[in-house]
Motif scaffolding. Structure first.
Motif, PDB file in Angstrom:
ATOM      1  N   THR A 179       1.020  -0.837   0.071  1.00 17.60           N
ATOM      2  CA  THR A 179       0.044   0.182  -0.039  1.00 17.60           C
ATOM      3  C   THR A 179       0.481   0.785   0.160  1.00 17.60           C
ATOM      4  O   THR A 179      -0.079   2.692   0.092  1.00 17.60           O
ATOM      5  CB  THR A 179      -0.968   0.270   1.086  1.00 17.60           C
ATOM      6  N   HIS A 180       2.668   0.964  -0.141  1.00 18.35           N
ATOM      7  CA  HIS A 180       2.908   2.410  -0.122  1.00 18.35           C
ATOM      8  C   HIS A 180       4.566   2.408  -0.812  1.00 18.35           C
ATOM      9  O   HIS A 180       4.850   1.058  -0.095  1.00 18.35           O
ATOM     10  CB  HIS A 180       3.116   3.175   1.222  1.00 18.35           C
ATOM     11  N   ARG A 181       4.430   2.542  -1.897  1.00 17.26           N
ATOM     12  CA  ARG A 181       5.843   2.539  -2.918  1.00 17.26           C
ATOM     13  C   ARG A 181       5.761   3.605  -3.673  1.00 17.26           C
ATOM     14  O   ARG A 181       5.279   3.662  -4.511  1.00 17.26           O
ATOM     15  CB  ARG A 181       5.664   0.647  -3.723  1.00 17.26           C
ATOM     16  N   HIS A 182       7.032   3.597  -4.192  1.00  7.83           N
ATOM     17  CA  HIS A 182       8.085   5.107  -4.612  1.00  7.83           C
ATOM     18  C   HIS A 182       8.705   4.000  -5.906  1.00  7.83           C
ATOM     19  O   HIS A 182       9.661   3.903  -5.460  1.00  7.83           O
ATOM     20  CB  HIS A 182       9.031   5.946  -4.107  1.00  7.83           C
ATOM     21  N   LEU A 183       7.769   3.673  -6.462  1.00  8.46           N
ATOM     22  CA  LEU A 183       8.783   2.390  -7.462  1.00  8.46           C
ATOM     23  C   LEU A 183      10.007   3.627  -8.644  1.00  8.46           C
ATOM     24  O   LEU A 183      10.663   2.904  -8.571  1.00  8.46           O
ATOM     25  CB  LEU A 183       7.132   2.449  -9.202  1.00  8.46           C
TER      26      LEU A 183
ATOM     27  N   VAL B 195      -0.103   7.581   5.446  1.00  9.32           N
ATOM     28  CA  VAL B 195       1.209   6.868   5.379  1.00  9.32           C
ATOM     29  C   VAL B 195       2.316   7.033   7.028  1.00  9.32           C
ATOM     30  O   VAL B 195       2.487   8.225   6.886  1.00  9.32           O
ATOM     31  CB  VAL B 195       2.274   7.102   4.168  1.00  9.32           C
ATOM     32  N   HIS B 196       3.069   6.020   7.751  1.00 10.66           N
ATOM     33  CA  HIS B 196       3.883   6.296   8.633  1.00 10.66           C
ATOM     34  C   HIS B 196       2.469   7.309   9.812  1.00 10.66           C
ATOM     35  O   HIS B 196       2.079   6.733  10.102  1.00 10.66           O
ATOM     36  CB  HIS B 196       4.755   7.181   8.395  1.00 10.66           C
ATOM     37  N   GLY B 197       3.141   8.622  10.498  1.00  5.44           N
ATOM     38  CA  GLY B 197       3.028   8.345  11.406  1.00  5.44           C
ATOM     39  C   GLY B 197       3.418   8.353  12.806  1.00  5.44           C
ATOM     40  O   GLY B 197       2.893   7.760  13.585  1.00  5.44           O
TER      41      GLY B 197
ATOM     42  N   VAL C 201      -1.305   9.841   1.587  1.00  2.82           N
ATOM     43  CA  VAL C 201      -0.517  10.809   1.642  1.00  2.82           C
ATOM     44  C   VAL C 201       0.110  10.359   3.178  1.00  2.82           C
ATOM     45  O   VAL C 201      -0.039   9.555   3.934  1.00  2.82           O
ATOM     46  CB  VAL C 201      -1.291  12.238   2.539  1.00  2.82           C
ATOM     47  N   HIS C 202       1.654  11.378   2.958  1.00  3.61           N
ATOM     48  CA  HIS C 202       2.440  11.151   4.423  1.00  3.61           C
ATOM     49  C   HIS C 202       2.055  11.887   5.306  1.00  3.61           C
ATOM     50  O   HIS C 202       1.899  12.688   5.183  1.00  3.61           O
ATOM     51  CB  HIS C 202       3.880  11.809   4.173  1.00  3.61           C
ATOM     52  N   ILE C 203       1.859  11.459   6.523  1.00  2.00           N
ATOM     53  CA  ILE C 203       1.664  11.988   7.541  1.00  2.00           C
ATOM     54  C   ILE C 203       2.964  12.522   8.895  1.00  2.00           C
ATOM     55  O   ILE C 203       3.032  10.720   9.095  1.00  2.00           O
ATOM     56  CB  ILE C 203       0.678  11.732   8.449  1.00  2.00           C
TER      57      ILE C 203
ATOM     58  N   THR D 214       6.136  -0.997   1.180  1.00  2.00           N
ATOM     59  CA  THR D 214       7.613  -0.613   1.060  1.00  2.00           C
ATOM     60  C   THR D 214       8.182  -0.336   1.261  1.00  2.00           C
ATOM     61  O   THR D 214       9.625   0.283   1.465  1.00  2.00           O
ATOM     62  CB  THR D 214       7.577  -2.260  -0.164  1.00  2.00           C
ATOM     63  N   ASP D 215       7.756   0.826   0.835  1.00  2.02           N
ATOM     64  CA  ASP D 215       8.106   2.509   0.876  1.00  2.02           C
ATOM     65  C   ASP D 215       8.813   2.761  -0.383  1.00  2.02           C
ATOM     66  O   ASP D 215       9.205   2.581  -1.819  1.00  2.02           O
ATOM     67  CB  ASP D 215       8.152   2.900   1.691  1.00  2.02           C
ATOM     68  N   VAL D 216      10.610   2.741   0.218  1.00  5.65           N
ATOM     69  CA  VAL D 216      11.508   2.359  -0.978  1.00  5.65           C
ATOM     70  C   VAL D 216      12.217   1.661  -1.154  1.00  5.65           C
ATOM     71  O   VAL D 216      13.214   1.194   0.457  1.00  5.65           O
ATOM     72  CB  VAL D 216      12.566   4.190  -0.273  1.00  5.65           C
TER      73      VAL D 216
HETATM   74 ZN   LIG Z   1       6.905   8.111   1.496  1.00  3.98          ZN
END
Ligand SMILES: [Zn+2]
Length: 418
Positions: free
Chosen positions: A63-67, A238-240, A210-212, A289-291
């Protein structure tokens, strides 16, 4: 298509294991799960995949990745968030050409499929020209993956999502590719920008991703959204990690979900582990997985991290749900993430005879969550279409994608002078 005689793990409404079970797929969707579903497959004209030495489970949902950052793999492993901002986002981010986005997105999406990730939320924020966006979307489409493409501005600078660009790509949504507004959000952007982004998403009927965090811009970003009437069940936060429980309670009450990216959050020192704490206040948790600048790009690693938080934090079955049906719910996808009849047939088959899974049938769920890795992924289906068979990606563009990524990495490195 019949996946015959496997150890079938379903994930909803609860995790169940069926042994010597079949999965029947019709028109790209799950038609039935059970034992001995079709006696005479030849008469039925069904394609059979022998699953007798396989563990069969729903595809993973990242649910969160900067491909687009695939070509910068490993570049920020020993970096905290501040150094990542400086080295990756400032040093490289502005240099991405459309062909760099294309190479990163295609190779990254193929990497996802290779590792059993059948749905990915691509949070795209490098270059907002039409050519950049088209390059990213073309790559997602060509790869065969299911995706929610988040369209957003460069992450540093607090800009708004370009409404013209966003409206232009709305026509590119398909059965497999959905769209989202990838907003900078209340933690890092002025509030008039936040309001404009949320109103754009409302007008187009798409989610916000959105990143928080609790930041200099906003100590309590979720309270600010509430005060402005901008809490939506469709927003994916995302995150927080540094937010108090009270902020997550607002998210839970709004019906929205959070993407936790355990490896990168720990590695970039964003704060204490999030998943167990926010589940405790009622938040729907999903995994990302993010980055790959910082962590591995597969969900087995994310599951290992969450499981390692300890006994009674999450059971193995709950961890598997976070990585599958939990992700689907977080992205608002009601027909993936489990083998419910009628769901899209996004399926992963693991070779249970591989040495690292041997002896693991006492508890196949525990074995998958603790011991499996992308090398065990034998076959992957997206909507019933094979994208990996017999341990190899079906796509004919893998070697071209790798060549393009190597060229992109070399260009970016030289261009950034690093
Ligand atoms: Zn991110």
């Amino acid at each position: 298509m019949l996946l015959r005689g496997g150890v079938v793990i379903d994930t909803a409404p609860e995790v169940v294991v069926r042994r010597e079970a079949d999965v029947l797929i019709e028109d790209g969707r799950i038609a039935a799960v059970g034992t001995g579903l079709i006696a005479d497959v030849e008469a039925a004209g069904v394609e059979v995949i022998d699953a007798s030495e396989r563990i069969v489970l729903p595809g993973f949902v990242d649910t969160h990745r900067h491909l687009s950052q695939t070509g910068l793999r490993g570049i920020a492993v020993d970096a905290d968030l501040g150094v990542y901002f400086e080295r990756v986002l400032t040093g490289y981010g502005s240099r991405f050409r459309p062909e760099d986005v294309a190479a990163g997105n295609l190779t990254g999406a193929l990497e996802c499929l290779d590792a059993g990730i059948t749905t990915v939320q691509d949070f795209s924020h490098v270059g907002t020209s039409d050519a950049h966006a088209d390059a990213a979307l073309d790559a997602l489409q060509d790869s065969g993956i299911r995706a929610v493409f988040g369209y957003g501005p460069p992450p540093l600078g607090g800009g708004a999502v370009d409404p013209v660009g966003m409206r232009r790509i709305m026509g590119r949504a398909t059965d497999r590719i959905g769209l989202a507004v990838a907003a900078i959000g209340p933690s890092f952007a002025p509030f008039e920008t936040v309001r404009a982004d949320w109103e754009l998403a409302d007008a187009l009927g798409v989610p916000v991703v959105v990143h928080i965090s609790s930041s200099a811009q906003a100590v309590d970003p979720i309270s600010r959204l509430r005060d402005a009437g901008l809490l939506r069940p469709t927003t994916l936060y995302v995150h927080g990690n540094n937010l108090p429980d009270s902020e997550f309670k607002l998210i839970a009450e709004s019906g929205a979900a959070v993407s936790v990216t355990p490896t990168v959050e720990a590695r970039m020192a964003m704060g204490e582990p999030l998943a167990g704490r926010i589940r405790g206040v009622g938040v729907d948790v999903s995994l990302g997985t993010d980055v790959v600048t910082t962590g591995g790009g597969n969900m087995f690693g994310a599951m290992h991290e969450v499981l390692a938080l300890g006994y009674k934090t999450f059971s193995a079955a709950e961890v598997l749900q976070l990585a599958t049906v939990g992700g689907a719910r977080a992205l608002g996808l009601t027909d993936v993430g489990s083998f419910a009849v009628g769901n899209k047939a996004d399926v992963v088959l693991l070779r249970r005879t591989d040495i690292n899974l041997a002896g693991g049938l006492h508890d196949p769920v525990g074995t998958v969550v603790t011991s499996a890795h992308p090398g065990n992924v034998d076959t992957v289906l997206v909507g019933g279409t094979p994208v990996k068979r017999d341990g190899k990606l079906v796509s004919t563009s893998v070697s071209a994608a790798l060549d393009a990524l190597a060229e992109s990495t070399a260009y970016l490195t030289a261009s950034a002078g690093i």
